[in-house]
Design an enzyme around this catalytic site. Sequence first.
Site, PDB file in Angstrom:
ATOM      1  N   SER A 230       0.839  -1.217   0.000  1.00  0.00           N
ATOM      2  CA  SER A 230       0.000   0.000   0.000  1.00  0.00           C
ATOM      3  C   SER A 230       0.867   1.258   0.000  1.00  0.00           C
ATOM      4  O   SER A 230       0.503   2.275  -0.590  1.00  0.00           O
ATOM      5  CB  SER A 230      -0.956   0.004   1.191  1.00  0.00           C
ATOM      6  N   ASN A 231       2.038   1.187   0.626  1.00  0.00           N
ATOM      7  CA  ASN A 231       2.958   2.335   0.561  1.00  0.00           C
ATOM      8  C   ASN A 231       3.488   2.505  -0.858  1.00  0.00           C
ATOM      9  O   ASN A 231       3.614   3.629  -1.352  1.00  0.00           O
ATOM     10  CB  ASN A 231       4.117   2.143   1.545  1.00  0.00           C
TER      11      ASN A 231
ATOM     12  N   LYS B  55      16.497 -15.809  -1.961  1.00  0.00           N
ATOM     13  CA  LYS B  55      17.497 -15.602  -0.893  1.00  0.00           C
ATOM     14  C   LYS B  55      18.913 -15.837  -1.422  1.00  0.00           C
ATOM     15  O   LYS B  55      19.836 -15.076  -1.161  1.00  0.00           O
ATOM     16  CB  LYS B  55      17.195 -16.562   0.253  1.00  0.00           C
TER      17      LYS B  55
ATOM     18  N   ILE C 291      19.132  -5.598   4.618  1.00  0.00           N
ATOM     19  CA  ILE C 291      19.804  -4.973   3.470  1.00  0.00           C
ATOM     20  C   ILE C 291      21.305  -5.056   3.740  1.00  0.00           C
ATOM     21  O   ILE C 291      21.808  -4.523   4.730  1.00  0.00           O
ATOM     22  CB  ILE C 291      19.386  -3.492   3.329  1.00  0.00           C
TER      23      ILE C 291
ATOM     24  N   ASN D 244      13.691   4.540   4.478  1.00  0.00           N
ATOM     25  CA  ASN D 244      12.765   3.534   5.007  1.00  0.00           C
ATOM     26  C   ASN D 244      11.604   4.232   5.699  1.00  0.00           C
ATOM     27  O   ASN D 244      11.765   5.332   6.250  1.00  0.00           O
ATOM     28  CB  ASN D 244      13.496   2.630   6.017  1.00  0.00           C
TER      29      ASN D 244
ATOM     30  N   HIS E 274       8.967   3.719   8.803  1.00  0.00           N
ATOM     31  CA  HIS E 274       8.736   2.879   9.991  1.00  0.00           C
ATOM     32  C   HIS E 274       7.460   3.374  10.681  1.00  0.00           C
ATOM     33  O   HIS E 274       7.298   4.599  10.853  1.00  0.00           O
ATOM     34  CB  HIS E 274       9.937   2.951  10.948  1.00  0.00           C
TER      35      HIS E 274
HETATM   36  C1  GRF Z   1       3.784  -0.496   6.824  1.00  0.00           C
HETATM   37  O1  GRF Z   1       3.071  -0.365   8.022  1.00  0.00           O
HETATM   38  C2  GRF Z   1       5.189  -0.028   7.025  1.00  0.00           C
HETATM   39  O2  GRF Z   1       5.320   0.998   7.967  1.00  0.00           O
HETATM   40  C3  GRF Z   1       5.861  -1.235   7.560  1.00  0.00           C
HETATM   41  O3  GRF Z   1       5.277  -2.323   6.880  1.00  0.00           O
HETATM   42  C4  GRF Z   1       3.998  -1.945   6.439  1.00  0.00           C
HETATM   43  C5  GRF Z   1       3.975  -2.103   4.937  1.00  0.00           C
HETATM   44  O4  GRF Z   1       2.709  -2.013   4.490  1.00  0.00           O
HETATM   45  N1  GRF Z   1       7.276  -1.164   7.341  1.00  0.00           N
HETATM   46  P1  GRF Z   1       2.472  -2.050   2.894  1.00  0.00           P
HETATM   47  O5  GRF Z   1       3.090  -3.324   2.380  1.00  0.00           O
HETATM   48  O6  GRF Z   1       3.157  -0.841   2.325  1.00  0.00           O
HETATM   49  O7  GRF Z   1       0.987  -2.004   2.745  1.00  0.00           O
END
Ligand code: GRF
Length: 192
Positions: free
Chosen positions: A13-14, A55, A83, A95, A97
């Site tokens: 989703s990000n 991997k 990484i 990143n 978080h």
């Molecule tokens: C998000 O909550 C992000 O902060 C964390 O993992 C989740 C990823 O969600 N690192 P998505 O795969 O981007 O939906």
Amino acid sequence: MLKVAVLVSGGGSNLQSIIDFEGSFEVSLVISNKKSAFGLIRAQNHNIPNYFVAKENRTNDILRLLNEYKIDLVVLAGYLSIIDAEIIEKHKIINIHPSLIPEFCGMGFYGERVHRAVFEAKATKTGATVHFVDAGVDTGEIILQESVDVEPCDTPDTIAKKVLEIEHRILPSVIEKISLKHLTGEKYESIN
Ligand code: GRF
């Protein structure tokens, strides 16, 4: 134009919020350590080159792809694999978080576990952080944070939803800030 590679492990989703952002950068590549990551499907839906890296030989495969697609910035968006130092040395990496670093971060604090820890600690505030990636876990220089109140009626799930909404705004906005500096030839080691 800033060429961005996004690394994902799950739903993406990000990644989607980055793809949807009308900015001055290009999402040139998506990489996942999980063959089943829906983030790969999201990339396919937008004709973005996308690869599952197994991997075995993962670091060399990632380095080869970042080089092949002439990537300027690597974005970890829910990427749940280590990484390698060689990648960190050669590339600028950020990143996202899902907490207000330095709270609720480091080894073992990822995804839903973060929001459960916030809930169990009865924290009154949480949020999300975008930071540069260094050799540590969630220890790189902080670029941008946004907070939200935790209400007494909140649960780990409602906290997660509030934080994800912040993530989807601040991650693309940081990439755009970096892109605009890139366009002017400015260094973006620290973009605050
Ligand atoms: C998000 O909550 C992000 O902060 C964390 O993992 C989740 C990823 O969600 N690192 P998505 O795969 O981007 O939906």
